[in-house]
Design an enzyme around this catalytic site. Structure first.
Site, PDB file in Angstrom:
ATOM      1  N   HIS A   1     -37.915  -1.612  -3.188  1.00 28.38           N
ATOM      2  CA  HIS A   1     -38.025  -1.126  -1.676  1.00 28.38           C
ATOM      3  C   HIS A   1     -38.708   0.124  -0.917  1.00 28.38           C
ATOM      4  O   HIS A   1     -37.959   0.844  -1.456  1.00 28.38           O
ATOM      5  CB  HIS A   1     -36.567  -1.707  -1.870  1.00 28.38           C
ATOM      6  CG  HIS A   1     -35.668  -1.663  -0.608  1.00 28.38           C
ATOM      7  ND1 HIS A   1     -34.949  -0.877   0.125  1.00 28.38           N
ATOM      8  CD2 HIS A   1     -35.344  -3.584  -0.386  1.00 28.38           C
ATOM      9  CE1 HIS A   1     -34.567  -1.529   1.620  1.00 28.38           C
ATOM     10  NE2 HIS A   1     -34.731  -3.236   1.249  1.00 28.38           N
TER      11      HIS A   1
ATOM     12  N   ASP B   1     -33.063   2.213  -9.811  1.00 26.73           N
ATOM     13  CA  ASP B   1     -32.707   1.344  -8.159  1.00 26.73           C
ATOM     14  C   ASP B   1     -31.947  -0.011  -8.682  1.00 26.73           C
ATOM     15  O   ASP B   1     -32.772  -0.508  -8.917  1.00 26.73           O
ATOM     16  CB  ASP B   1     -33.788   1.271  -7.193  1.00 26.73           C
ATOM     17  CG  ASP B   1     -33.242   0.789  -6.347  1.00 26.73           C
ATOM     18  OD1 ASP B   1     -31.804  -0.523  -5.976  1.00 26.73           O
ATOM     19  OD2 ASP B   1     -34.069   0.565  -5.060  1.00 26.73           O
TER      20      ASP B   1
ATOM     21  N   GLN C   1     -30.702  -5.089  -7.044  1.00 29.23           N
ATOM     22  CA  GLN C   1     -30.658  -6.652  -7.155  1.00 29.23           C
ATOM     23  C   GLN C   1     -29.968  -6.532  -9.062  1.00 29.23           C
ATOM     24  O   GLN C   1     -29.931  -7.929  -8.915  1.00 29.23           O
ATOM     25  CB  GLN C   1     -31.770  -6.458  -6.889  1.00 29.23           C
ATOM     26  CG  GLN C   1     -32.442  -6.946  -5.154  1.00 29.23           C
ATOM     27  CD  GLN C   1     -32.016  -7.550  -4.335  1.00 29.23           C
ATOM     28  OE1 GLN C   1     -31.136  -8.789  -5.192  1.00 29.23           O
ATOM     29  NE2 GLN C   1     -31.721  -6.683  -3.088  1.00 29.23           N
TER      30      GLN C   1
ATOM     31  N   LYS D   1     -23.534  -5.571  -2.568  1.00 26.78           N
ATOM     32  CA  LYS D   1     -24.242  -6.847  -3.460  1.00 26.78           C
ATOM     33  C   LYS D   1     -23.644  -7.496  -4.535  1.00 26.78           C
ATOM     34  O   LYS D   1     -24.029  -7.856  -5.703  1.00 26.78           O
ATOM     35  CB  LYS D   1     -25.915  -5.860  -3.951  1.00 26.78           C
ATOM     36  CG  LYS D   1     -26.147  -5.635  -2.434  1.00 26.78           C
ATOM     37  CD  LYS D   1     -27.822  -5.239  -2.756  1.00 26.78           C
ATOM     38  CE  LYS D   1     -28.769  -4.849  -1.984  1.00 26.78           C
ATOM     39  NZ  LYS D   1     -29.565  -5.897  -0.620  1.00 26.78           N
TER      40      LYS D   1
ATOM     41  N   CYS E   1     -37.915  -5.895   3.737  1.00 27.55           N
ATOM     42  CA  CYS E   1     -38.116  -4.374   3.582  1.00 27.55           C
ATOM     43  C   CYS E   1     -38.330  -3.722   2.209  1.00 27.55           C
ATOM     44  O   CYS E   1     -38.646  -2.760   1.566  1.00 27.55           O
ATOM     45  CB  CYS E   1     -36.357  -2.914   3.242  1.00 27.55           C
ATOM     46  SG  CYS E   1     -35.386  -3.815   5.250  1.00 27.55           S
TER      47      CYS E   1
END
Ligand code: PMP
Length: 489
Positions: A207, A284, A287, A310, A448
């Site tokens: 991202h 990261d 997600q 999220k 993104c």
């Protein structure tokens, strides 16, 4: 088209409900929403009358075999739901999410934009509103009762996060605004350890939040960014990664899961490989956090970042996990109140982590919301959650593949519930608009993560993404809409 409650219910009932202070805005909520809310209210009042029967206080143990540490180790208050205590009954889960019970353009809303952000359960909304109504104060700095309560809430949320990602200590948990701020924080604190010619490895699926901050830092210190390529199924080329690692590698920063292709990266193996070369590893988890177990000790990473919004929590709150060995080594990135032990005009002595990394008044109410969201999710066996979302992914993939003109991008063996596709004869925006006309919310565009799409020569895809509350009927509605567009070409 769903009729409003005002139109559908007898006037006497509507006025009785208004008199009773049901708190519903009849002009905005459709009948289905009203019914859902009444069901929730009656379930709650039943639970209050029969202590011990609330699904949120159940003390049954979860299904056997569910060993994920993400949801384990309940040390919370008596109000904390027991881990894995609630069977994954999707219709009952849906009742927790008020936003799902509304009509958009006359159709029941289908929320397939979960990779961008998730809807909020009433447990989160209520925890936040109760905090603001009764316990609100700034934290840490006062002797009064509300300051103590607010501090307990804030630090309680930190402990809930610790449990959820299986960190050793709650001091490893730093609150930030979200993944983007978290990665910027890491980049800035680590900058002083980077030298000219050092290498930062990123994967091709990152991202922009995990590219741009590193580019900014690399430019400043004259470090070099190198990219771990993917193959045409969206899978990391692990041998290429092995080749890129070397004595100059200082840092590897990786998505746990790609927001465009859905690929789940083998982050445990990749972390071990990076550590073998003495590099630090940032994960990261924006997600992955809501969709699979995330265990920082099992991964072995130095940092891990995610955003609350999220994972059914509010915007404005996120987490950076910082490995305990780095607490004292890293400098603070922002200066101000809350992060100091002593200040004079000559010198400042900083607090220990995590306060050292949290200058100023934090987003206290949002942290309370995050704690409530994680408590909410830990009721469910993570294996069942993952299996449910995987079944939705397989359903959507199988059906979409069979539609003339559809191309799906991202076929990794291990994927989260994200399907990126294009439809011949239509821009992705046209597809998104048609879906919205039918009440189906999906993201269209570059998400993104432009480099990951450019691998396929694309600038944009349509991206439905699934979460715990989605159903197979909703997938069918998506398929029906795409079939309709495909036939009209
Ligand atoms: N990383 C990934 C993989 C993401 O999907 C996102 C959000 N789409 C981000 C980082 C940025 O998250 P936020 O905007 O909440 O900071």
């Amino acid at each position: 088209m769903a009729r409003s409650a005002q139109e559908s219910l007898p006037a006497s009932v509507v006025s009785a409900m208004e008199r009773g202070g049901s708190g519903m805005d009849f002009s905005e909520i459709d009948l289905q929403g009203v019914v859902a809310k009444l069901q929730i209210q009656s379930r709650d009042s039943l639970a209050q009358r029969l202590p011990g029967t609330s699904p949120y206080r159940a003390d049954r143990t979860g299904p056997s075999g569910a060993t994920q540490s993400q949801f384990s180790g309940n040390t919370g208050s008596s109000a904390s739901p027991a881990q894995h205590s609630r069977p994954l009954d999707i219709s009952s889960v849906r009742l927790d999410f008020p936003a799902l019970h509304q009509s958009i353009h006359g159709f029941p809303l289908v929320w397939f934009d979960n990779a961008a952000t998730t809807q909020k359960p009433r447990q989160v909304i209520e925890a936040m509103s109760s905090f603001y109504a009764l316990d609100y104060s700034n934290i840490h700095r006062a002797a009064h009762t509300l300051a103590a309560r607010a501090t307990d809430h804030y630090e309680g949320a930190r402990e809930t996060v610790r449990e959820f990602i299986h960190a050793q200590s709650k001091d490893d948990i730093v609150f930030v605004r979200g993944t983007t701020e978290g990665i910027n924080f890491i980049a800035h604190t680590i900058k002083g350890f980077l030298r000219e010619g050092d290498e930062i490895l990123l994967s091709e699926v990152e991202h922009h939040a995990n590219i741009v901050p590193w580019q900014m830092i690399a430019r400043e210190v004259r470090a070099r960014i190198r990219v771990i390529p993917i193959d045409d199924s969206g899978e990391i080329l692990i041998e290429e990664y092995r080749r890129l690692l070397g004595p100059r590698t200082r840092l590897v920063s990786l998505s746990h899961a790609s927001n465009t292709l859905g690929t789940v990266l083998p982050i445990e193996e990749m972390t071990q490989m990076a550590h073998h070369h003495g590099a630090r590893v940032v994960i990261d988890a924006a997600q992955s956090i809501a969709h699979m177990p995330v265990d920082v000790q099992a991964i072995g990473c130095d940092f891990l970042v995610f955003s609350g919004h999220k994972i059914f929590a509010p915007t404005g709150i996120g987490v950076v996990y910082v490995h305990p060995q780095l607490h004292d080594v890293l400098p603070p990135w922002q200066g101000g109140g809350n992060m100091i032990r002593r200040v004079s005009f000559d010198e400042t002595i900083y607090s220990d982590a995590p306060a050292k990394f949290e200058a100023g008044t934090p987003s206290i109410g949002d942290a309370v919301g995050l704690g409530a969201a994680l408590q909410y999710l830990r009721q469910f066996d993570p294996i069942s959650v993952e299996a449910h979302e995987h079944a939705l992914l397989e359903h959507a993939t199988r059906e979409l593949k069979g539609i003339r003109g559809v191309t799906i991008y991202g076929h990794a063996t291990k994927k989260i519930g994200v399907v990126s596709f294009t439809l011949d004869g239509y821009t992705t925006e046209m597809v998104g608009k048609e879906l919205d006309r039918r009440g189906i919310a999906v993201r269209t565009g570059h998400h993104c993560a432009q480099p990951s799409l450019r691998h396929f020569g694309l600038e944009s895809t349509v991206r439905p993404s699934f979460a715990i509350y989605n159903t197979h009927e909703e997938v069918e509605r998506l398929i029906e809409a795409i079939v309709h567009l495909s036939r009209r070409r």
